[in-house]
Enzyme design. Structure first.
Site, PDB file in Angstrom:
ATOM      1  N   ILE A  22       4.837  -1.079   3.097  1.00 32.52           N
ATOM      2  CA  ILE A  22       4.563   0.328   2.832  1.00 32.52           C
ATOM      3  C   ILE A  22       5.348   0.767   1.599  1.00 32.52           C
ATOM      4  O   ILE A  22       6.581   0.677   1.562  1.00 32.52           O
ATOM      5  CB  ILE A  22       4.944   1.207   4.038  1.00 32.52           C
ATOM      6  N   LYS A  23       4.625   1.243   0.580  1.00 32.74           N
ATOM      7  CA  LYS A  23       5.268   1.691  -0.652  1.00 32.74           C
ATOM      8  C   LYS A  23       5.625   3.168  -0.532  1.00 32.74           C
ATOM      9  O   LYS A  23       4.766   4.000  -0.235  1.00 32.74           O
ATOM     10  CB  LYS A  23       4.337   1.493  -1.855  1.00 32.74           C
ATOM     11  N   ILE A  24       6.887   3.464  -0.799  1.00 32.26           N
ATOM     12  CA  ILE A  24       7.381   4.830  -0.661  1.00 32.26           C
ATOM     13  C   ILE A  24       8.203   5.197  -1.892  1.00 32.26           C
ATOM     14  O   ILE A  24       9.172   4.500  -2.225  1.00 32.26           O
ATOM     15  CB  ILE A  24       8.266   4.974   0.595  1.00 32.26           C
ATOM     16  N   ILE A  29       0.855  -1.192   0.000  1.00 31.72           N
ATOM     17  CA  ILE A  29       0.000   0.000   0.000  1.00 31.72           C
ATOM     18  C   ILE A  29       0.889   1.239   0.000  1.00 31.72           C
ATOM     19  O   ILE A  29       1.798   1.356   0.824  1.00 31.72           O
ATOM     20  CB  ILE A  29      -0.939   0.016   1.221  1.00 31.72           C
TER      21      ILE A  29
END
Length: 225
Positions: A86-88, A59
């Site tokens: 967690i996509k960053i 996400i």
């Protein structure tokens, strides 16, 4: 090789999870836009119920500063589950947040990667996955195969735990090329997988087998012999 679905459509994920050997689901704000105004956290909880805890769920944050990224990551982990990746995006603020979150034991997917430098920095910052944008690189006259190979070489040489999660594809040929270049994982729109199985010659082979069977045994199933 690992295949992931780049979609947030509940029904499509259900169908694909039954057919394909997927290992996870990825998303980003552009993909969520296709679903309209969803109940954000509950929507992803439904996806998790479909794929289970053994597959990865990615996400993406939308905040652009480190403090905002950390707040959004915390909200996602608390309101979906604590195994979400967690996509960053990999820029200065993103890298800063990646280092902090990795120190807390959070799973990280470093995304929006176009250059070798971005991927190398994300690997060194501890990212679990790095997501080079294959088709977008090609559109910018950047050779994605060379970039992915450079990542794969460094991972092998220095034993980084990072996986290359290739993304941004227009066809299955690009997906195959990403694996050949060294990507361990790729995420793609579900239609790319379906289209790969819809070649007319495949259906012709199936039809020919059925015809040959019927010419000997008639319209009877093997199970009924």
């Amino acid at each position: 090789m690992e295949y992931m679905l780049d979609t947030a459509n509940i029904e499509v994920i259900k169908e694909c999870n039954e057919i394909f050997p997927i290992t996870g689901v990825t998303s980003n704000p552009s993909i969520l836009k296709k679903e309209g105004e969803i109940d954000f956290f509950n929507h992803f909880k439904k996806i998790r119920e479909i794929i289970g805890m053994d597959k990865t769920l990615h996400i993406q944050v939308v905040a652009e500063d480190c403090e905002g990224i950390l707040r959004e990551a915390k909200a996602i982990l608390e309101n979906v589950d604590n195994k979400v990746c967690i996509k960053i995006p990999v820029n200065a603020e993103g890298l800063k947040a990646i280092k902090i979150l990795k120190a807390q034991g959070v799973s990280i997917t470093a995304t929006a990667i176009y250059t070798t430098a971005q991927g190398m920095l994300a690997m060194e910052a501890g990212a679990d996955f790095i997501a080079p944008y294959f088709n977008r690189m090609e559109n910018m006259n950047i050779n994605p195969r060379e970039v992915i190979k450079a990542f794969a070489d460094m991972i092998e040489k220095y034993n980084y735990p990072t996986k290359i999660l290739a993304a941004s594809f227009k066809n299955i040929g690009q997906v195959n090329d990403s694996y050949a270049a060294g990507a361990q994982t790729a995420t793609m729109a579900p239609e790319i997988l379906f289209d790969a199985l819809k070649m007319p010659v495949i259906q012709k082979a199936v039809d020919d087998f059925a015809t040959d069977w019927e010419s000997v045994f008639g319209k009877v199933s093997i199970a009924d012999l």
